[in-house]
Design a protein around this motif. Structure first.
Motif, PDB file in Angstrom:
ATOM      1  N   TYR A 297      17.852  34.324  11.369  1.00  0.00           N
ATOM      2  CA  TYR A 297      17.642  34.756  12.835  1.00  0.00           C
ATOM      3  C   TYR A 297      18.110  33.322  13.676  1.00  0.00           C
ATOM      4  O   TYR A 297      18.682  33.682  14.678  1.00  0.00           O
ATOM      5  N   ALA A 298      17.699  32.068  13.224  1.00  0.00           N
ATOM      6  CA  ALA A 298      18.344  31.073  14.329  1.00  0.00           C
ATOM      7  C   ALA A 298      19.876  31.146  13.943  1.00  0.00           C
ATOM      8  O   ALA A 298      20.558  30.820  15.078  1.00  0.00           O
ATOM      9  N   ARG A 299      20.509  31.500  12.805  1.00  0.00           N
ATOM     10  CA  ARG A 299      21.759  31.335  12.812  1.00  0.00           C
ATOM     11  C   ARG A 299      22.462  32.619  13.635  1.00  0.00           C
ATOM     12  O   ARG A 299      23.696  32.422  14.192  1.00  0.00           O
ATOM     13  N   SER A 300      21.915  33.886  13.825  1.00  0.00           N
ATOM     14  CA  SER A 300      22.261  34.829  14.578  1.00  0.00           C
ATOM     15  C   SER A 300      22.181  34.362  16.077  1.00  0.00           C
ATOM     16  O   SER A 300      23.014  34.874  16.944  1.00  0.00           O
ATOM     17  N   MET A 301      21.188  33.509  16.440  1.00  0.00           N
ATOM     18  CA  MET A 301      20.920  33.321  17.686  1.00  0.00           C
ATOM     19  C   MET A 301      22.417  32.173  17.970  1.00  0.00           C
ATOM     20  O   MET A 301      22.769  32.289  19.293  1.00  0.00           O
ATOM     21  N   HIS A 302      22.434  31.228  17.120  1.00  0.00           N
ATOM     22  CA  HIS A 302      23.624  30.199  17.277  1.00  0.00           C
ATOM     23  C   HIS A 302      24.945  30.868  17.362  1.00  0.00           C
ATOM     24  O   HIS A 302      25.548  30.663  18.351  1.00  0.00           O
ATOM     25  N   ASP A 303      24.997  32.154  16.728  1.00  0.00           N
ATOM     26  CA  ASP A 303      26.333  32.625  16.827  1.00  0.00           C
ATOM     27  C   ASP A 303      26.542  33.940  17.806  1.00  0.00           C
ATOM     28  O   ASP A 303      27.588  34.411  17.917  1.00  0.00           O
ATOM     29  N   ILE A 304      25.315  34.006  18.520  1.00  0.00           N
ATOM     30  CA  ILE A 304      25.122  35.226  19.623  1.00  0.00           C
ATOM     31  C   ILE A 304      25.745  36.803  18.771  1.00  0.00           C
ATOM     32  O   ILE A 304      26.576  37.313  19.298  1.00  0.00           O
ATOM     33  N   ASN A 305      25.119  36.798  17.774  1.00  0.00           N
ATOM     34  CA  ASN A 305      25.414  38.000  17.098  1.00  0.00           C
ATOM     35  C   ASN A 305      24.377  39.215  17.348  1.00  0.00           C
ATOM     36  O   ASN A 305      23.250  39.107  16.695  1.00  0.00           O
ATOM     37  N   PRO A 306      24.490  40.136  18.227  1.00  0.00           N
ATOM     38  CA  PRO A 306      23.402  41.079  18.552  1.00  0.00           C
ATOM     39  C   PRO A 306      22.880  41.930  17.361  1.00  0.00           C
ATOM     40  O   PRO A 306      21.878  41.992  17.146  1.00  0.00           O
ATOM     41  N   LYS A 307      23.854  42.461  16.644  1.00  0.00           N
ATOM     42  CA  LYS A 307      23.424  43.090  15.390  1.00  0.00           C
ATOM     43  C   LYS A 307      22.659  42.296  14.385  1.00  0.00           C
ATOM     44  O   LYS A 307      21.583  42.801  13.863  1.00  0.00           O
TER      45      LYS A 307
END
Length: 342
Positions: A297-307
């Protein structure tokens, strides 16, 4: 990366697995005996109870799958600095064992897939020889390509315009808007004989899809290994989003974040979903899966990956619900707290 195996003695493991092991055919027993003999020549020490179980156990492959001593030794060999090379004896054994076509032996290979994938993806950027790992991954990919016969994996998406056990609907009109919607879970596969950078995520993802399809047969230690590698792949510290690229103290290899395209992340999240919400009530497994979901989840926030944010956030919400005290509630019943009293 620590090595996880069930804390049971060989004798207790043999007794437990013998009670639950299904019987197998004579041909499968012969293949298992040959595989065990070949593996015993690779490992430094081989459990005596497994050698004995070939003649006494109706399914020695089942005992091999759940043996903690074998799991520990194989895991250690896979984590060595030079593991994964084309001339590696253990990789050759894993490849030959899966190619035997025996379902019980194939489960043993899948049991170590999290470590194979974890080490492989962590070393790809270092340009080390990994032909042994790639041969195993290609064998799994070819198996799935053949079994799917060119067809994608799909699922029916519920259509609210049609009645169900949970709601009523008007008489449906037979048109495209009311027909069942098919969602493609995994596209059709094309045969590949080599692992190129453009195909790597897809090939590894398909191997993880195969692992997920057999996950109920996998020991808890295998699932914990997978969760631990997810934290490494995410490469994010949950506290301050610092990169976790670092040298592993066990063997000096550099591990850290890797690219996480959707074709790789999707099967990863399915496996984590099982680890969080599966029937096995194992706190160590749940904690490992929870940590992995937080890191992703932290990685998704960092990458700004909505999916990825939506998927990992949903897993975290499900995990929080699993932490709450369980109640035997019928989801079709209306709770009293939701009933208006006049």
């Amino acid at each position: 990366m620590s090595d996880h195996s069930e804390s049971t003695t060989p004798s207790s493991t043999s007794t437990r697995t013998t009670e639950h092991a299904p019987s197998i055919s004579s041909d499968s027993l012969s293949k298992t005996k040959s595989a065990i003999e070949s593996l015993s020549a690779i490992l430094s020490s081989f459990p005596s109870n497994l050698s004995f179980s070939i003649s006494s156990n109706p399914n020695p492959a089942f005992s091999l799958l759940h043996d903690p001593q074998v799991a520990s030794q194989v895991s250690s060999l896979l984590r060595e600095p030079n593991s994964g090379a084309g001339d590696n004896n253990l990789c050759r054994w894993l490849y030959d064992t899966f190619q035997s076509g025996d379902p019980n032996l194939q489960l043993i290979v899948l049991r170590f897939l999290p470590i194979i994938v974890g080490i492989y993806l962590s070393r790809v950027a270092l340009r080390k020889p990994l032909a042994g790992f790639e041969a195993v991954l290609l064998a799994l990919y070819a198996h799935e390509t053949t079994s799917r016969a060119g067809q994608p994996i799909t699922m029916n998406v519920p259509n609210l315009s049609l009645p169900s056990v949970y709601h009523e609907a008007k008489a449906p009109i037979n048109n495209n808007s009311t027909e069942l919607n098919l969602a493609v879970i995994s596209p059709s596969l094309e045969p590949h004989g080599t692992v190129r950078s453009t195909r790597r995520a897809r090939i590894v993802g398909v191997a993880l899809e195969l692992y997920h399809s057999k996950i109920y047969h996998m020991p808890v230690g295998s699932k914990i290994d997978f969760c631990d590698f997810c934290v490494v792949w995410a490469g994010q510290d949950n506290n301050d989003d610092r990169d976790l690229n670092k040298e592993s103290g066990s063997n000096g290899r550099k591990e850290g974040r890797i690219p996480l395209p959707w074709e790789l992340l999707q099967p990863v999240l399915r496996i984590l979903g099982h680890c969080l919400m599966g029937n096995t009530k194992n706190k160590e497994l749940f904690d490992a899966a929870w940590a992995a979901c937080n890191s992703l989840y932290a990685r998704s926030m960092h990458d700004i990956n909505p999916k990825a944010l939506l998927a990992t956030g949903s897993l975290l919400k499900l995990g929080k619900k699993a932490m709450e005290p369980s109640e035997d509630l019928d989801p079709t019943e209306i709770r009293k707290s939701n009933v208006l009293v006049i």
